[in-house]
Design a protein around this motif. Structure first.
Motif, mmCIF file in Angstrom:
data_model
loop_
_atom_site.group_PDB
_atom_site.id
_atom_site.type_symbol
_atom_site.label_atom_id
_atom_site.label_comp_id
_atom_site.label_asym_id
_atom_site.label_seq_id
_atom_site.Cartn_x
_atom_site.Cartn_y
_atom_site.Cartn_z
ATOM 1 N N LEU A 27 -6.390 10.673 -12.002
ATOM 2 C CA LEU A 27 -5.980 10.824 -13.400
ATOM 3 C C LEU A 27 -4.534 11.321 -13.477
ATOM 4 C CD1 LEU A 27 -7.130 10.934 -16.393
ATOM 5 C CD2 LEU A 27 -7.312 13.384 -16.001
ATOM 6 N N ILE A 28 -4.205 12.305 -12.629
ATOM 7 C CA ILE A 28 -2.851 12.862 -12.650
ATOM 8 C C ILE A 28 -1.830 11.799 -12.261
ATOM 9 C CG2 ILE A 28 -1.323 14.520 -11.504
ATOM 10 C CD1 ILE A 28 -3.883 16.335 -11.309
ATOM 11 N N ASN A 29 -2.170 10.994 -11.243
ATOM 12 C CA ASN A 29 -1.250 9.935 -10.830
ATOM 13 C C ASN A 29 -1.012 8.942 -11.943
ATOM 14 O OD1 ASN A 29 -0.528 10.773 -8.337
ATOM 15 N ND2 ASN A 29 -2.127 9.660 -7.255
ATOM 16 N N LEU A 30 -2.088 8.585 -12.659
ATOM 17 C CA LEU A 30 -1.947 7.665 -13.783
ATOM 18 C C LEU A 30 -1.047 8.274 -14.859
ATOM 19 C CD1 LEU A 30 -5.560 6.233 -14.142
ATOM 20 C CD2 LEU A 30 -3.494 4.999 -13.478
ATOM 21 N N LEU A 31 -1.287 9.562 -15.134
ATOM 22 C CA LEU A 31 -0.487 10.243 -16.148
ATOM 23 C C LEU A 31 0.981 10.283 -15.765
ATOM 24 C CD1 LEU A 31 -2.729 13.280 -17.125
ATOM 25 C CD2 LEU A 31 -1.921 11.486 -18.641
ATOM 26 N N LEU B 220 0.593 16.526 -20.777
ATOM 27 C CA LEU B 220 -0.740 16.220 -20.251
ATOM 28 C C LEU B 220 -0.764 16.314 -18.733
ATOM 29 C CD1 LEU B 220 -2.363 13.242 -22.171
ATOM 30 C CD2 LEU B 220 -3.204 15.574 -21.882
ATOM 31 N N THR B 221 0.316 15.845 -18.089
ATOM 32 C CA THR B 221 0.395 15.945 -16.630
ATOM 33 C C THR B 221 0.333 17.404 -16.192
ATOM 34 O OG1 THR B 221 1.798 13.989 -16.613
ATOM 35 C CG2 THR B 221 1.740 15.286 -14.605
ATOM 36 N N GLY B 222 1.133 18.245 -16.840
ATOM 37 C CA GLY B 222 1.137 19.667 -16.510
ATOM 38 C C GLY B 222 -0.234 20.287 -16.729
ATOM 39 N N PHE B 223 -0.879 19.910 -17.810
ATOM 40 C CA PHE B 223 -2.212 20.404 -18.137
ATOM 41 C C PHE B 223 -3.202 20.029 -17.031
ATOM 42 C CE2 PHE B 223 -6.363 19.355 -20.002
ATOM 43 C CZ PHE B 223 -6.708 20.572 -20.558
ATOM 44 N N GLY C 126 0.806 -1.221 0.000
ATOM 45 C CA GLY C 126 0.000 0.000 0.000
ATOM 46 C C GLY C 126 0.839 1.271 0.000
ATOM 47 N N LYS C 127 2.116 1.139 -0.356
ATOM 48 C CA LYS C 127 3.001 2.292 -0.304
ATOM 49 C C LYS C 127 2.560 3.393 -1.264
ATOM 50 C CE LYS C 127 7.637 1.736 -0.069
ATOM 51 N NZ LYS C 127 8.998 1.599 -0.596
ATOM 52 N N SER C 128 2.231 3.012 -2.506
ATOM 53 C CA SER C 128 1.871 4.064 -3.460
ATOM 54 C C SER C 128 0.525 4.689 -3.098
ATOM 55 C CB SER C 128 1.865 3.547 -4.895
ATOM 56 O OG SER C 128 1.184 2.334 -4.955
ATOM 57 N N PHE C 129 -0.328 3.904 -2.452
ATOM 58 C CA PHE C 129 -1.595 4.463 -1.974
ATOM 59 C C PHE C 129 -1.326 5.498 -0.878
ATOM 60 C CE2 PHE C 129 -5.543 4.067 0.672
ATOM 61 C CZ PHE C 129 -6.380 4.676 -0.242
#
Lengths: 296, 276
Positions: B261-265, B197-200, A105-108
């Motif tokens: 969304l930002i984390n995924l990006l 996209l992240t910056g956006f 769960g670190k990234s969480f």
């Protein structure tokens, strides 16, 4: 094969043309960027000082030495002096747990630490009103014990801590991740205690990241407006921070005074930028030296 | 799977424990309070509050203006990052440092300063006014303030990627016969796309929650230039805690979706970037 000087020269030109833009494109792009930055950064910056000094130095000095302004400065300092060390200790602890150990769960956890960045400042203020306000969870208990959180200094401090919560941790986590744990392990093997290792190995290694985080935290803590505005109640001389004092003066059409106090906050922002640039320069300087030592 | 290696370094329990307690006390429990307080409302009450015409108008302005500001920052942020990384000119170092000004300048100061500039008698407002362009006290002013607030994000996410971008790829493209435009659109842009996209999204997410810089320049007219965070404040000032909380929940849910969304990006960006 024999290449003449002319052919060599032509080759160079062709190479240059292929990976850079013609001068007119270059200067057009620079021109657009300069206009954009001037419009959105330089002019607003200059306007603060121009408006502050519009009625002369006498009015300016009076505005920033007036009793309410001074007590606003004091409260801003207090809020920052409490929230910065608390978030600093948290940042070091969080970065230590996250970067030196593996757990589920670190990234969480990292995402949760980032949450305050995603929350509107107004909501950051609201949550503390919902808990400690008159109609809040602890509202009655607080009244019974004659203790005020909302519309008082503790609420302002809480909101400031919330808003500046992730800064130090965010700076330290990538830095400590990159440094690994060999040096700490070496210190322990050589017989250092845990605290000694933290003090003499870990913290000096992340010194610039730490300072960087503190600078950012402090700037945000002193400048926070939305969150603090919700919990403050705007009581002059009591629960007004500098940004709130600016708002009150502005809404009273006392523009010169509002901009005078604002100019102090602007100076703080400029000092922050100078320190930040210096720290970035020192950090890359130190990293370069370390790299040299390693290769030697 | 649980081959537990003994930790050599000390302080795992202490540091993680402290992190979790502090995180819960300052962030998680207070945020949970907002969601718990809305359960005091029935769903139809909740829905009625968050869909009144006045509140709907604030969503339109908040998200519309934030989107527009983020697009402006996408275009000019990329251009600024490009100019700062690729070209040499006088004063570049200072401009580079100044890009972070919106991070450092208190939002209230930015708000009153932009208002002063774009007011009908202001430095820029006096030139725009005769052309029928009103900025201060209109939705356009909201866009200006949000552009200021979001300015550093695209520059600061794109800049490091551009710095690391190896010119060998550009040389290869050029030697294969691509002109400068083709190289930019087919080689450089795909490489910096995730960062862009992240910056956006960061700029957009920041703009959606922004309050301090906007309220001075917006004029705050109901149905026209009110932003959603101001709506929360207005409800609070009328002691309508339930109303304020309901709107806050809507904003929180959207903000959390944006954060995800930002984390995924960023994950995509680092894998793209790191995998090179």
């Amino acid at each position: 094969m024999h290449t003449t000087q002319l052919e060599q020269y032509q080759g160079k030109v062709a190479y240059k043309r292929a990976t850079s833009e013609p001068p007119w494109v270059r200067w057009t792009l620079i021109g657009i960027a300069l206009v954009f930055l001037a419009l959105f950064l330089l002019i607003p910056l200059a306007a603060v000082f121009a408006e502050a000094l519009r009625k002369g130095w006498g009015v300016y000095l009076a505005a920033i030495t007036e009793a309410d302004a001074l007590s606003a400065m004091k409260l801003t300092l207090i809020a920052s002096l409490v929230s910065v060390p608390l978030n600093l200790v948290f940042g070091v602890a969080a970065a230590w747990a996250i970067t030196k150990f593996d757990f589920r769960g670190k990234s969480f956890l990292i995402t949760l630490i980032d949450l305050p960045f995603a929350v509107s400042p107004v909501i950051a203020g609201l949550i503390f009103v919902l808990i400690f306000g008159l109609q809040g969870w602890f509202g009655e208990w607080l009244i019974d014990h004659d203790y005020k959180v909302v519309f008082a200094v503790p609420g302002i401090i809480l909101a400031t801590i919330f808003i500046t919560f992730p800064f130090v941790a965010r700076e330290l986590i990538p830095l400590m991740q990159a440094q690994g744990k060999e040096e700490e392990e070496a210190a322990l093997v050589l017989g250092a205690s845990g605290w000694k290792m933290l003090w003499h190995v870990t913290l000096p290694n992340v010194k610039w990241g730490l300072i960087y985080g503190v600078i950012l935290t402090n700037a945000r803590a002193m400048g926070e407006f939305g969150a603090v505005s919700v919990v403050s109640g705007h009581i002059r001389g009591m629960t007004n921070t500098m940004p709130l004092h600016v708002e009150i003066l502005y809404n009273e059409y006392n523009y010169a005074a509002a901009f005078a106090v604002a100019s102090l906050l602007t100076l703080l922002a400029l000092v922050t930028l100078v320190l930040k640039t210096y720290v970035e320069w020192r950090a890359s300087h130190d990293a370069a030296i370390q790299e040299k030592e390693v290769t030697v | 799977m649980t081959t537990r290696k003994k930790h050599l370094l000390p302080g795992f329990g202490l540091s993680l424990g402290y992190t979790l307690v502090y995180l819960s006390l300052i962030v998680l429990i207070p945020l949970a309070a907002v969601f718990l307080r809305t359960t005091e409302l029935s769903f139809s009450e909740f829905w009625a509050i968050v869909t009144t015409p006045r509140v709907l108008a604030t969503y339109r302005l908040t998200f519309g203006a934030s989107l527009l500001a983020a697009v402006i920052n996408l275009v000019f942020g990329l251009l600024t990052a490009w100019v700062l990384v690729r070209y040499q000119f006088f004063g570049k170092k200072i401009l580079d440092a100044l890009v972070d000004l919106p991070f450092a300048l208190p939002t209230a100061v930015a708000g009153i300063s932009l208002t002063a500039i774009y007011a009908p008698n202001g430095w820029l407002g006096q030139w725009l006014e005769p052309h029928g362009i009103k900025v201060a006290f209109t939705p356009l002013g909201v866009v200006v303030a949000l552009t200021f607030i979001g300015l550093p994000f695209v520059v600061r996410t794109v800049q490091p990627v551009l710095e690391d971008f190896s010119t060998e790829l550009e040389e290869a493209a050029a030697s294969l016969g691509a002109n400068r435009w083709q190289t930019f659109f087919k080689v450089i842009l795909p490489a910096i796309w995730p960062a862009l996209l992240t910056g956006f999204s960061l700029s957009f997410a920041r703009a959606v929650g922004e309050y301090g810089s906007v309220i001075f320049i917006a004029g705050n007219m109901p149905m026209i230039s009110e932003i959603t965070p101001l709506m929360i404040i207005t409800k609070l000032e009328q002691y309508d805690y339930a109303g304020a909380t309901a709107i806050a929940v809507v904003m929180l849910v959207i903000s959390f979706a944006l954060l995800l969304l930002i984390n995924l990006l960023q994950w995509w960006s680092s894998h793209r970037h790191g995998g090179k």
